[in-house]
Design a protein around this motif. Structure first.
Motif, mmCIF file in Angstrom:
data_model
loop_
_atom_site.group_PDB
_atom_site.id
_atom_site.type_symbol
_atom_site.label_atom_id
_atom_site.label_comp_id
_atom_site.label_asym_id
_atom_site.label_seq_id
_atom_site.Cartn_x
_atom_site.Cartn_y
_atom_site.Cartn_z
ATOM 1 N N ARG A 51 37.903 -124.150 -43.349
ATOM 2 C CA ARG A 51 38.081 -122.706 -43.201
ATOM 3 C C ARG A 51 38.773 -122.365 -41.878
ATOM 4 N NH1 ARG A 51 36.382 -118.962 -40.287
ATOM 5 N NH2 ARG A 51 34.935 -120.371 -39.223
ATOM 6 N N VAL A 52 38.367 -123.064 -40.814
ATOM 7 C CA VAL A 52 38.973 -122.821 -39.505
ATOM 8 C C VAL A 52 40.471 -123.133 -39.555
ATOM 9 C CG1 VAL A 52 39.064 -123.624 -37.115
ATOM 10 C CG2 VAL A 52 36.852 -123.124 -38.174
ATOM 11 N N ARG A 53 40.807 -124.267 -40.169
ATOM 12 C CA ARG A 53 42.233 -124.635 -40.275
ATOM 13 C C ARG A 53 43.006 -123.602 -41.084
ATOM 14 N NH1 ARG A 53 39.873 -129.801 -40.980
ATOM 15 N NH2 ARG A 53 40.155 -129.678 -43.236
ATOM 16 N N ALA A 54 42.384 -123.132 -42.186
ATOM 17 C CA ALA A 54 43.049 -122.127 -43.018
ATOM 18 C C ALA A 54 43.213 -120.820 -42.256
ATOM 19 C CB ALA A 54 42.254 -121.890 -44.305
ATOM 20 N N GLN A 55 42.218 -120.445 -41.467
ATOM 21 C CA GLN A 55 42.301 -119.216 -40.679
ATOM 22 C C GLN A 55 43.373 -119.331 -39.605
ATOM 23 O OE1 GLN A 55 40.203 -116.188 -41.057
ATOM 24 N NE2 GLN A 55 42.105 -115.650 -40.006
ATOM 25 N N VAL A 56 43.454 -120.499 -38.978
ATOM 26 C CA VAL A 56 44.485 -120.723 -37.957
ATOM 27 C C VAL A 56 45.879 -120.573 -38.567
ATOM 28 C CG1 VAL A 56 45.548 -122.482 -36.473
ATOM 29 C CG2 VAL A 56 43.067 -122.137 -36.421
ATOM 30 N N THR A 57 46.045 -121.104 -39.783
ATOM 31 C CA THR A 57 47.346 -120.985 -40.461
ATOM 32 C C THR A 57 47.694 -119.518 -40.699
ATOM 33 O OG1 THR A 57 47.056 -123.129 -41.567
ATOM 34 C CG2 THR A 57 48.643 -121.600 -42.534
ATOM 35 N N VAL A 58 46.706 -118.750 -41.200
ATOM 36 C CA VAL A 58 46.936 -117.319 -41.437
ATOM 37 C C VAL A 58 47.249 -116.614 -40.122
ATOM 38 C CG1 VAL A 58 45.844 -115.155 -42.150
ATOM 39 C CG2 VAL A 58 45.548 -117.217 -43.537
ATOM 40 N N ASP A 59 46.490 -116.905 -39.080
ATOM 41 C CA ASP A 59 46.711 -116.257 -37.775
ATOM 42 C C ASP A 59 48.089 -116.590 -37.217
ATOM 43 O OD1 ASP A 59 44.190 -115.204 -37.972
ATOM 44 O OD2 ASP A 59 43.249 -116.681 -36.643
ATOM 45 N N ASP A 60 48.494 -117.854 -37.362
ATOM 46 C CA ASP A 60 49.821 -118.254 -36.868
ATOM 47 C C ASP A 60 50.926 -117.499 -37.610
ATOM 48 O OD1 ASP A 60 48.694 -119.980 -35.070
ATOM 49 O OD2 ASP A 60 49.064 -121.798 -36.240
ATOM 50 N N LEU A 61 50.762 -117.379 -38.934
ATOM 51 C CA LEU A 61 51.759 -116.662 -39.729
ATOM 52 C C LEU A 61 51.766 -115.181 -39.368
ATOM 53 C CD1 LEU A 61 51.196 -118.413 -43.169
ATOM 54 C CD2 LEU A 61 53.306 -118.460 -41.822
ATOM 55 N N ASP A 62 50.587 -114.610 -39.136
ATOM 56 C CA ASP A 62 50.523 -113.196 -38.724
ATOM 57 C C ASP A 62 51.256 -112.988 -37.400
ATOM 58 O OD1 ASP A 62 49.129 -112.242 -40.891
ATOM 59 O OD2 ASP A 62 47.151 -112.458 -39.973
ATOM 60 N N ARG A 63 51.070 -113.931 -36.503
ATOM 61 C CA ARG A 63 51.743 -113.831 -35.209
ATOM 62 C C ARG A 63 53.264 -113.923 -35.376
ATOM 63 N NH1 ARG A 63 49.289 -117.582 -33.066
ATOM 64 N NH2 ARG A 63 50.833 -119.229 -33.350
ATOM 65 N N ASP A 64 53.710 -114.852 -36.220
ATOM 66 C CA ASP A 64 55.153 -115.003 -36.441
ATOM 67 C C ASP A 64 55.727 -113.771 -37.138
ATOM 68 O OD1 ASP A 64 55.056 -117.469 -35.267
ATOM 69 O OD2 ASP A 64 54.949 -118.589 -37.153
ATOM 70 N N ILE A 65 54.992 -113.231 -38.120
ATOM 71 C CA ILE A 65 55.456 -112.039 -38.833
ATOM 72 C C ILE A 65 55.552 -110.853 -37.876
ATOM 73 C CG2 ILE A 65 54.791 -110.330 -40.579
ATOM 74 C CD1 ILE A 65 53.615 -112.685 -42.218
ATOM 75 N N SER A 66 54.543 -110.740 -37.007
ATOM 76 C CA SER A 66 54.558 -109.660 -36.013
ATOM 77 C C SER A 66 55.768 -109.787 -35.092
ATOM 78 C CB SER A 66 53.264 -109.690 -35.205
ATOM 79 O OG SER A 66 53.260 -108.691 -34.218
ATOM 80 N N ARG A 67 56.093 -111.017 -34.730
ATOM 81 C CA ARG A 67 57.253 -111.240 -33.864
ATOM 82 C C ARG A 67 58.548 -110.837 -34.578
ATOM 83 N NH1 ARG A 67 60.374 -115.593 -33.599
ATOM 84 N NH2 ARG A 67 58.835 -116.890 -34.688
ATOM 85 N N PHE A 68 58.645 -111.192 -35.865
ATOM 86 C CA PHE A 68 59.830 -110.815 -36.634
ATOM 87 C C PHE A 68 59.916 -109.297 -36.776
ATOM 88 C CE2 PHE A 68 60.235 -115.244 -38.095
ATOM 89 C CZ PHE A 68 61.620 -115.371 -38.080
ATOM 90 N N GLU A 69 58.765 -108.646 -36.987
ATOM 91 C CA GLU A 69 58.773 -107.189 -37.121
ATOM 92 C C GLU A 69 59.281 -106.529 -35.838
ATOM 93 O OE1 GLU A 69 54.780 -106.243 -38.218
ATOM 94 O OE2 GLU A 69 55.135 -106.567 -40.368
ATOM 95 N N LYS A 70 58.866 -107.067 -34.702
ATOM 96 C CA LYS A 70 59.357 -106.529 -33.425
ATOM 97 C C LYS A 70 60.861 -106.741 -33.287
ATOM 98 C CE LYS A 70 55.016 -107.122 -30.887
ATOM 99 N NZ LYS A 70 54.338 -107.849 -29.782
#
Length: 244
Positions: A51-70
């Motif tokens: 679960r931790v690994r899966a959450q880290v993957t989601v968090d990393d993607l959220d961070r990358d998506i946020s960067r692209f949105e900016k």
């Protein structure tokens, strides 16, 4: 040692109680729920890591998506500014420069949006994986909770039986000669069984059949003699069932 035949017979009753208590103690330590709880605990540890690994993957993607949105927002802001300047008119060279920059910004925005879309698709997959592992984690937690409830119920039942057996042991032991109980307890603590019925020429403790001089020794013993097995050293209680 001497003890009346009746006292020796009642020693078997004491042994029956102690055997029941020993069985309850063993049952307490070997409840299937204990093994199940331990197994589910190991499963939960593995699922939590997953679960931790899966959450880290989601968090990393959220961070990358946020960067692209900016980045996309910056491009849009730059486009709006250039478009206003273009609408205001000006020198031909400046207009051409603005048109070229707008075309470049449009391509850049398209590239960023495509990359963002790809990341969002990846995030959807990652979120589904996180939801799936969380579901398995929740199910495992429910299984452990159910096993813990069954364990607690079983332990409560065992405790009641132990209390009943323990309370019935005290008067039994108090009604027997102290030296006989002392010998019995010493043997029982060493081997788990202090006294056993002698029956059909066989020690009820070690199940060894006696022959010759050993059997003759038992037959020749007085009724109030406390006879012990030469092999296992347990007290052999003689009754009418012994066939002597």
């Amino acid at each position: 040692m001497k003890a009346s035949p009746d006292a020796q017979r009642r020693l078997l009753d004491l042994q029956a109680v102690d055997t029941a208590l020993a069985q309850l103690a063993h049952r307490r330590k070997s409840l299937p729920e204990l093994a199940e709880i331990e197994a589910v605990g190991r499963e939960l540890a593995g699922l939590d890591d997953e679960r931790v690994r899966a959450q880290v993957t989601v968090d990393d993607l959220d961070r990358d998506i946020s960067r692209f949105e900016k980045d996309i927002e910056q491009v849009r802001t730059r486009k709006d500014r250039d478009q206003k300047r273009l609408d205001a008119g000006g020198a031909l060279r400046e207009i051409e420069g603005l048109q070229h920059e707008l075309a470049t910004l449009n391509r850049r925005q398209g590239e960023l949006e495509d990359a963002e879309l790809e990341l969002m698709e990846q995030r959807e997959t990652a979120e589904a994986a996180l939801t799936e592992v969380q579901g398995r984690l929740d199910a495992a937690n429910e299984r452990r909770a159910a096993a813990e409830r069954r364990r607690d119920e079983a332990l409560a039942d065992i405790a009641k039986e132990q209390e009943f057996k323990t309370s019935s042991r005290a008067p039994l032991a108090a009604d027997l000669p102290a030296d006989l109980v002392g010998l019995y307890d010493k043997i029982r603590l060493e081997s788990g069984l202090g006294a056993a019925l002698f029956q059909s020429g066989r020690c009820g403790g070690c199940r060894i059949e006696l022959y010759g001089a050993d059997l003759a020794r038992v037959k020749a013993a007085e009724p109030d003699d406390v006879v012990r097995c030469e092999e296992c050293r347990r007290i052999m209680v003689r009754t009418k069932e012994s066939g002597l």
